[in-house]
Write a protein that holds these residues in place. Structure first.
Motif, PDB file in Angstrom:
ATOM      1  N   ILE A 157       0.838  -1.215   0.000  1.00  0.00           N
ATOM      2  CA  ILE A 157       0.000   0.000   0.000  1.00  0.00           C
ATOM      3  C   ILE A 157       0.867   1.257   0.000  1.00  0.00           C
ATOM      4  N   PHE A 158       1.994   1.199   0.694  1.00  0.00           N
ATOM      5  CA  PHE A 158       2.872   2.370   0.817  1.00  0.00           C
ATOM      6  C   PHE A 158       3.961   2.429  -0.258  1.00  0.00           C
ATOM      7  N   ASP A 159       3.982   1.439  -1.132  1.00  0.00           N
ATOM      8  CA  ASP A 159       5.031   1.384  -2.153  1.00  0.00           C
ATOM      9  C   ASP A 159       4.762   2.393  -3.272  1.00  0.00           C
ATOM     10  N   VAL A 160       5.628   3.399  -3.364  1.00  0.00           N
ATOM     11  CA  VAL A 160       5.524   4.392  -4.448  1.00  0.00           C
ATOM     12  C   VAL A 160       6.841   4.456  -5.228  1.00  0.00           C
ATOM     13  N   SER A 161       7.595   3.369  -5.197  1.00  0.00           N
ATOM     14  CA  SER A 161       8.868   3.325  -5.932  1.00  0.00           C
ATOM     15  C   SER A 161       8.638   3.522  -7.424  1.00  0.00           C
ATOM     16  N   TRP A 162       7.450   3.129  -7.907  1.00  0.00           N
ATOM     17  CA  TRP A 162       7.115   3.269  -9.328  1.00  0.00           C
ATOM     18  C   TRP A 162       7.103   4.727  -9.775  1.00  0.00           C
ATOM     19  N   LEU A 163       6.799   5.655  -8.859  1.00  0.00           N
ATOM     20  CA  LEU A 163       6.818   7.080  -9.199  1.00  0.00           C
ATOM     21  C   LEU A 163       8.239   7.492  -9.589  1.00  0.00           C
TER      22      LEU A 163
ATOM     23  N   ALA B 170       9.601  12.486  -0.015  1.00  0.00           N
ATOM     24  CA  ALA B 170      10.091  12.912  -1.333  1.00  0.00           C
ATOM     25  C   ALA B 170       8.989  12.850  -2.379  1.00  0.00           C
ATOM     26  N   ALA B 171       8.124  11.829  -2.274  1.00  0.00           N
ATOM     27  CA  ALA B 171       7.029  11.681  -3.236  1.00  0.00           C
ATOM     28  C   ALA B 171       6.023  12.824  -3.110  1.00  0.00           C
ATOM     29  N   MET B 172       5.729  13.231  -1.886  1.00  0.00           N
ATOM     30  CA  MET B 172       4.751  14.307  -1.657  1.00  0.00           C
ATOM     31  C   MET B 172       5.240  15.637  -2.230  1.00  0.00           C
TER      32      MET B 172
END
Length: 467
Positions: free
Chosen positions: A124-130, A186-188
């Motif tokens: 759910i918290f994985d945003v490595s794709w971004l 960093a994503a935010m």
């Protein structure tokens, strides 16, 4: 090309770390947790992996491609990010609830299974794709390396006996969760606050990612099924030989997977911006570099497999040599399919063709593996894998021909293929000699030096074109 090379170095460094760390931790963990603890961990982890696979559902690759195609438009990319993230939350929540229901009704290894539930929560918290889609691989590599090293340190500090099995599982799954959460600040900064997303948009993302889930589950099933069927018609020793050989091949292949990880977003971005000639030149370079590195690896793996097996597994695995040597044949098919599938069909949104190629390979494997295993045991399972992967590669080449000039892609690599083929034949011939290890090293050095000289100008020219 310079940025691509840097991204590959970051990704390959992390992949190498993943290869090295088990060599460091496995001897310690196997002695501390003993066979029973290792067995429980393997079983619980295997069960958990299917729920993780369902939670991911192909969203990672799908999301990486979508971000890569929209990164020039920040507002559009931000909205796409939140659509995909909400889809990930939905699938992750469903998978977690089903998993916890299974834990309650199974009534065995309850605390161990709950410990591994953190792996599903991590999805759910994985945003490595971004960051992959934006080709910011430095932050991913540094974060993953730091967390992995800390996890290994915690294992050596806190896991001291079989009583620490639960703690070991918490370190394994918790490190993944912490690693994924650490990317959010960093994503935010990149995507900003959540945008309003309709439920229909969320289901649209799930539908799109499901197309990539089918090939993933197909590969997973036939790779697992080979070992199950081999175990039914042969001995557990034969399963061990096959599984160990397959792991060595997959570890080497992971270095080429790192290439597709960094190239796929670039190709997707070029495609949406209609830079077709750039795609052609990039893939031409990737193909040449992949093959020029691949053949020396096959040469060394084939020729020195007795030494590799003795060092890694011990003298009891001597019968594994012919299996590992035969399995080296699959590496060219894997490497070329990695380019055709992950670097052409997926980023160019030809998911149907990509899926069909893998399904065809899986069907061929299912048809031929039982008679081959009955007749030749682990050798038969290896032949089945080679045939299946070759079918996949063949169909992916066929489908890629419709959109790219593959003659242009393969032409610069002709000399590499010819010299590489000669190199492999020489490795086979040398394997029948009784030369000492030192003599083999010297002969190998001379042959690899000549191979490098013959192909140096091609690679230099390809890199010059890409610049």
């Amino acid at each position: 090309m310079k940025n691509l090379f840097k991204n590959y170095v970051y990704t390959a460094t992390y992949q190498l770390l993943l290869l090295i760390l088990p060599v460091i931790t496995l001897p310690y963990v196997s002695r501390v947790l003993l066979p029973t603890g290792i067995g429980i961990n393997a079983w619980v982890s295997s069960v958990n992996s299917y729920f993780v696979m369902f939670a991911v559902l192909g969203l990672t690759v799908y999301a990486q491609r979508e971000i890569a195609t929209q990164r020039e438009n920040k507002l559009k990319m931000s909205h796409t990010f939140w659509k995909i993230e909400f889809a990930s939350v939905l699938m992750g929540t469903i998978s977690l609830l089903v998993y916890l229901s299974f834990v309650i009704f199974y009534e065995k290894y309850t605390f161990f299974l709950i410990a591994y539930s953190l792996s599903i929560l991590a999805v759910i918290f994985d945003v490595s794709w971004l960051f992959s889609g934006m080709e910011q691989f430095k932050i991913l590599a540094i974060r993953n390396i730091i967390v992995k090293l800390l996890a290994v340190l915690f294992i050596f500090i806190f896991v001291k006996s079989t009583d620490d099995l639960l703690l070991y599982m918490l370190i394994q799954s918790g490190s993944i969760l912490i690693s994924n959460i650490s990317l959010w600040p960093a994503a935010m900064k990149i995507v900003g606050r959540p945008t309003k997303v309709r439920l229909s948009e969320i289901f649209e993302q799930i539908r799109g990612s499901f197309q990539l889930f089918i090939p993933q589950i197909s590969v997973s099933i036939y790779l697992t099924l080979n070992k199950i069927i081999l175990g039914i018609f042969s001995t557990k020793e034969q399963v061990g030989f096959f599984d160990s050989s397959d792991k060595i091949i997959r570890m080497i292949f992971s270095l080429f997977v790192a290439v597709s990880t960094v190239v796929m977003p670039r190709v997707a971005n070029m495609y949406v911006n209609k830079k077709f000639s750039n795609i052609q030149n990039l893939l031409k370079t990737v193909m040449s570099i992949t093959l020029v590195v691949l053949f020396p690896l096959i040469f060394c793996l084939y020729l020195f497999s007795p030494i590799i097996i003795n060092v890694l597994f011990g003298p009891r695995y001597i019968n594994m040599i012919e299996i590992l040597r035969l399995m080296t044949i699959v590496l060219p098919a894997l490497a070329i399919a990695n380019i055709m599938g992950n670097q052409i069909l997926v980023p160019l949104q030809m998911i149907k063709q990509y899926t069909l190629s893998i399904v065809y390979g899986s069907l061929i494997n299912l048809i031929i593996e039982i008679p081959l295993i009955i007749l030749f045991k682990s050798i038969g399972a290896t032949i089945a894998v080679i045939c299946a992967e070759s079918i996949v590669t063949g169909f992916q080449i066929k489908y890629s021909r419709g959109i790219l000039n593959l003659h242009s892609v393969f032409t610069p690599a002709k000399r590499i293929i010819i010299t590489g083929g000669i190199l492999i034949v020489l490795a086979i011939l040398l394997s029948f000699t009784n030369l000492s290890f030192l003599n083999l090293i010297w002969i190998s050095f001379v042959l690899l030096f000549l191979y490098s000289i013959l192909n140096y100008k091609i690679i230099k020219y390809m890199l010059k074109i890409e610049k």
